[in-house]
Design a protein around this motif. Structure first.
Motif, mmCIF file in Angstrom:
data_model
loop_
_atom_site.group_PDB
_atom_site.id
_atom_site.type_symbol
_atom_site.label_atom_id
_atom_site.label_comp_id
_atom_site.label_asym_id
_atom_site.label_seq_id
_atom_site.Cartn_x
_atom_site.Cartn_y
_atom_site.Cartn_z
ATOM 1 N N UNK A 199 0.837 -1.213 0.000
ATOM 2 C CA UNK A 199 0.000 0.000 0.000
ATOM 3 C C UNK A 199 0.869 1.260 0.000
ATOM 4 N N UNK A 200 1.961 1.196 0.760
ATOM 5 C CA UNK A 200 2.866 2.356 0.810
ATOM 6 C C UNK A 200 3.513 2.603 -0.541
ATOM 7 N N UNK A 201 3.920 1.526 -1.235
ATOM 8 C CA UNK A 201 4.552 1.675 -2.546
ATOM 9 C C UNK A 201 3.568 2.259 -3.563
ATOM 10 N N UNK A 202 2.287 1.896 -3.449
ATOM 11 C CA UNK A 202 1.262 2.476 -4.336
ATOM 12 C C UNK A 202 1.155 3.985 -4.112
ATOM 13 N N UNK A 203 1.180 4.391 -2.855
ATOM 14 C CA UNK A 203 1.092 5.827 -2.545
ATOM 15 C C UNK A 203 2.321 6.572 -3.076
ATOM 16 N N UNK A 204 3.483 5.916 -2.934
ATOM 17 C CA UNK A 204 4.710 6.534 -3.470
ATOM 18 C C UNK A 204 4.607 6.680 -4.979
ATOM 19 N N UNK A 208 2.961 10.411 -3.353
ATOM 20 C CA UNK A 208 2.943 10.726 -1.930
ATOM 21 C C UNK A 208 4.231 10.187 -1.297
ATOM 22 N N UNK A 209 5.203 11.072 -1.074
ATOM 23 C CA UNK A 209 6.486 10.654 -0.523
ATOM 24 C C UNK A 209 6.555 10.802 0.996
ATOM 25 N N UNK A 210 5.431 11.200 1.628
ATOM 26 C CA UNK A 210 5.396 11.356 3.085
ATOM 27 C C UNK A 210 4.948 10.087 3.788
ATOM 28 N N UNK A 211 4.590 9.060 3.035
ATOM 29 C CA UNK A 211 4.105 7.814 3.628
ATOM 30 C C UNK A 211 5.236 7.112 4.375
ATOM 31 N N UNK A 212 4.888 6.495 5.530
ATOM 32 C CA UNK A 212 5.857 5.772 6.340
ATOM 33 C C UNK A 212 5.328 4.362 6.620
ATOM 34 N N UNK A 213 6.225 3.399 6.672
ATOM 35 C CA UNK A 213 5.866 2.020 7.009
ATOM 36 C C UNK A 213 6.358 1.744 8.424
ATOM 37 N N UNK A 214 5.414 1.298 9.298
ATOM 38 C CA UNK A 214 5.765 1.044 10.692
ATOM 39 C C UNK A 214 5.721 -0.462 10.955
ATOM 40 N N UNK A 225 11.513 -2.420 5.930
ATOM 41 C CA UNK A 225 10.695 -1.233 6.209
ATOM 42 C C UNK A 225 11.569 0.000 6.443
ATOM 43 N N UNK A 226 12.687 -0.198 7.172
ATOM 44 C CA UNK A 226 13.613 0.928 7.395
ATOM 45 C C UNK A 226 14.195 1.416 6.074
ATOM 46 N N UNK A 227 14.615 0.450 5.243
ATOM 47 C CA UNK A 227 15.175 0.821 3.934
ATOM 48 C C UNK A 227 14.128 1.501 3.059
ATOM 49 N N UNK A 228 12.880 1.038 3.150
ATOM 50 C CA UNK A 228 11.793 1.654 2.377
ATOM 51 C C UNK A 228 11.573 3.097 2.819
ATOM 52 N N UNK A 229 11.558 3.315 4.114
ATOM 53 C CA UNK A 229 11.368 4.672 4.631
ATOM 54 C C UNK A 229 12.524 5.585 4.217
ATOM 55 N N UNK A 230 13.753 5.039 4.295
ATOM 56 C CA UNK A 230 14.916 5.821 3.844
ATOM 57 C C UNK A 230 14.830 6.127 2.350
ATOM 58 N N UNK A 231 14.342 5.133 1.588
ATOM 59 C CA UNK A 231 14.211 5.312 0.144
ATOM 60 C C UNK A 231 13.202 6.405 -0.187
ATOM 61 N N UNK A 232 12.038 6.389 0.502
ATOM 62 C CA UNK A 232 11.019 7.422 0.232
ATOM 63 C C UNK A 232 11.539 8.809 0.605
ATOM 64 N N UNK A 233 12.314 8.863 1.711
ATOM 65 C CA UNK A 233 12.889 10.149 2.113
ATOM 66 C C UNK A 233 13.856 10.665 1.047
ATOM 67 N N UNK A 234 14.684 9.728 0.529
ATOM 68 C CA UNK A 234 15.656 10.073 -0.524
ATOM 69 C C UNK A 234 14.935 10.466 -1.813
ATOM 70 N N UNK A 235 13.894 9.677 -2.151
ATOM 71 C CA UNK A 235 13.117 9.973 -3.361
ATOM 72 C C UNK A 235 12.450 11.340 -3.271
ATOM 73 N N UNK A 236 11.975 11.665 -2.077
ATOM 74 C CA UNK A 236 11.323 12.958 -1.882
ATOM 75 C C UNK A 236 12.293 14.103 -2.166
ATOM 76 N N UNK A 237 13.524 13.955 -1.630
ATOM 77 C CA UNK A 237 14.533 14.994 -1.874
ATOM 78 C C UNK A 237 14.875 15.090 -3.350
ATOM 79 N N UNK A 238 15.079 13.913 -3.969
ATOM 80 C CA UNK A 238 15.428 13.894 -5.393
ATOM 81 C C UNK A 238 14.288 14.444 -6.249
ATOM 82 N N UNK A 239 13.043 14.090 -5.874
ATOM 83 C CA UNK A 239 11.881 14.554 -6.638
ATOM 84 C C UNK A 239 11.780 16.079 -6.575
ATOM 85 N N UNK A 240 11.937 16.619 -5.367
ATOM 86 C CA UNK A 240 11.852 18.076 -5.238
ATOM 87 C C UNK A 240 13.018 18.765 -5.958
ATOM 88 N N UNK A 241 14.195 18.086 -5.929
ATOM 89 C CA UNK A 241 15.349 18.656 -6.620
ATOM 90 C C UNK A 241 15.118 18.667 -8.131
#
Length: 579
Positions: A199-204, A208-214, A225-241
């Protein structure tokens, strides 16, 4: 997600079912085999016990005692006992009448005694009409040998084994149910985190790069899950860049005053800026062919040339009554063409006005300068006072320089005319170079500079404008003499790739690299003081360039400071096709 769980569950159930069935089968087979082995040993033991009881009796005479012993033993042990003589005749049997029984010589357990001390078999008994386990031994009673056979009813053994099998099946079912329960718990622990990740990957994917997996676990899913959260954070930065860079690029493209357009491999518009839209006076141009919007043969030829040559090309093109400086580049990796159109119509008009002004001024200056020249020369001849004569010579020298500038300006203006024509004639290369050589021979002697002429093919005939080509060579050689104080000047004629190549090489001062791109500009001189001293106008190389272009040739320059300069001019052998 459901498909993965179903596949995993189905595969797991198949494996567990097969393993359970295999365990039941192996367990039952092992227990049955072990039980039969134990029962066989027991029957052997019973046989030895019976033998020890019978050893004191005579088998033929003591029938009553022997019958009593075997029947009593059979009753207590639940084992059937049979005594058989060596001919196979049944003498005694604990359950049946011996006289009613068949000869047992060919029974499997009896036959086996010929090979081993113990004979045993599991078979159907015709006498009791049941399956039985038989164990036979050879015994000695009263000095004679007999066959002693002990047997056990298989149905009694099967009853016990059936109970064992039932217990094994019950235990297996219990283990099977436990396994299914474990599967359910395992799937729940696995499927919930995977479902969260899905579900989180669908949102990404939806942006939606603010989604978190707990997922709170210390296993691989927790790491995932940790790597996924780090990836979304990285993707968010790259996307905005990337988004920021895209906005900057879009802003930059829209702010460009020149018309910018990108074409795909089929010549259709993929991208354009506002200036290009305003230039055409049209909107919604994506997907349309550029050649259908701009009807220009120049543009079509330019697009074909840039793709076929695989290099950037800049040319002036005519679109209607307007002129554009068109810069084209082909991006080979994406098979796209980038075009930048700069409207130079007004600049060309201003350039034309400037040229007209220069021509008019030059014509107006010609008459008074000629008069000044004539009178100054007359005064030089008549004035005897040395100081006055020096002043008049200065006037004469500068007048001559002005006249040369005016003549060069008029000549250059003539060459720059779009309708300038070549006066073609056929002439030998050797004749051209002989004329030029004779013009500079005296100067080379005066300056002590060696003048060398090298002709590869003396018989080569060119179709060219002889006057202009001679002027081109004269200007280049004259420049070489002006900037060469010692050494030599070479005039070389070669034939390269079906073109005539003239090379003018000197050992003079050379030209700095920063000035190489500007030396063909009007009035541009590298060393201004030396140019004035030797009478340079700053127009000679501009005239050379225009003569080369009129002949559809090219000019290249190689130079090194304090070592010399080399001009390389390439022109086609004939101009007929070009004209």
């Amino acid at each position: 997600m459901k498909k993965i769980v179903s596949k995993f569950s189905f595969g797991y159930l198949i494996v567990v079912t097969l393993l359970t069935s295999l365990i039941v089968y192996i367990s039952y087979s092992t227990i049955r085999s072990h039980y039969i082995d134990d029962l066989t040993k027991d029957l052997e033991v019973y046989s030895k016990l019976i033998e020890s009881e019978l050893i004191q009796y005579d088998v033929i005479q003591d029938r009553y005692e022997i019958n009593r012993i075997i029947k009593d033993f059979s009753f207590k042990s639940n084992v059937r006992i049979t005594i058989i003589d060596l001919t196979g005749v049944v003498l005694y049997d604990s359950d049946e009448l011996p006289s009613a029984m068949e000869n047992h010589k060919n029974r499997p357990e009896i036959l086996e005694l010929s090979k081993s001390q113990i004979g045993h078999s599991i078979r159907y008994s015709k006498t009791v009409q049941e399956d039985m386990l038989y164990v036979a031994r050879v015994i000695k009673v009263d000095g004679k040998q007999y066959f002693l056979r002990t047997s056990f009813f298989v149905h009694k053994m099967n009853k016990l084994l059936h109970e064992v099998r039932t217990e094994i099946i019950e235990i297996s079912i219990f283990v099977y149910l436990i396994s299914i329960l474990g599967l359910i718990l395992f799937i729940k622990n696995i499927s919930n985190p995977i479902k969260q990740l899905s579900e989180a990957s669908k949102k990404v994917a939806e942006g939606d790069f603010d989604v978190k997996v707990k997922i709170k676990s210390n296993d691989e899913l927790g790491d995932l899950s940790k790597n996924f959260n780090n990836m979304t954070k990285r993707l968010k930065k790259l996307f905005y860049k990337v988004n920021s860079q895209k906005e900057q690029l879009d802003t930059l493209i829209s702010e460009i005053q020149e018309g910018l357009v990108v074409l795909d491999s089929k010549g259709r518009i993929k991208l354009y800026n506002d200036s290009f839209s305003e230039l055409l006076g049209k909107n919604n141009l994506i997907g349309k062919k550029l050649t259908s919007l701009i009807d220009s043969t120049y543009l079509k030829n330019l697009l074909e040339e840039v793709v076929s040559n695989d290099k950037s090309i800049t040319k002036e093109i005519q679109v209607g009554d307007r002129q554009f400086l068109c810069s084209t580049s082909w991006i080979k990796m994406k098979d796209e063409v980038i075009i930048l159109l700069h409207d130079i119509s007004e600049l060309n008009k201003l350039e034309l006005i400037k040229k007209d002004f220069v021509i008019n001024v030059s014509h107006e200056l010609r008459t008074p300068l000629t008069a000044i020249k004539g009178f100054s020369e007359t005064l030089i001849d008549e004035i005897e006072n040395p100081e006055q004569k020096r002043y008049v010579e200065i006037i004469s020298r500068h007048t001559n320089r002005l006249i040369r500038i005016v003549n060069d300006l008029l000549h250059l203006s003539e060459l720059e005319q779009t309708k300038a024509n070549l006066v073609l004639e056929k002439i030998k290369v050797s004749d051209i170079l002989e004329n030029v050589y004779s013009l500079f021979l005296q100067k080379s002697i005066e300056k002590g500079i060696e003048l060398i002429v090298s002709i590869e093919n003396n018989e080569r005939i060119l179709e060219i404008d002889n006057f202009r080509i001679e002027q081109l060579l004269v200007n280049l050689i004259d420049n070489a003499f002006k900037y060469t104080d010692k050494g030599k000047i070479k005039i070389i004629s070669k034939e390269i790739n079906n073109q005539q190549v003239f090379i003018i090489e000197d050992t003079g001062l050379g030209i700095p690299k920063d000035d190489l791109n500007r030396i063909f500009e009007r009035f541009y001189t590298v060393d201004k003081s030396r140019s004035r001293r030797v009478g340079g106008t700053g127009l000679g190389l501009s005239i050379v360039k225009h003569i080369v272009l009129l002949h559809k040739g090219k000019i290249e320059i190689e130079s090194e400071l304090n070592k010399g300069t080399k001009f390389i001019i390439s022109i086609p052998f004939t101009q007929s096709v070009i004209q």
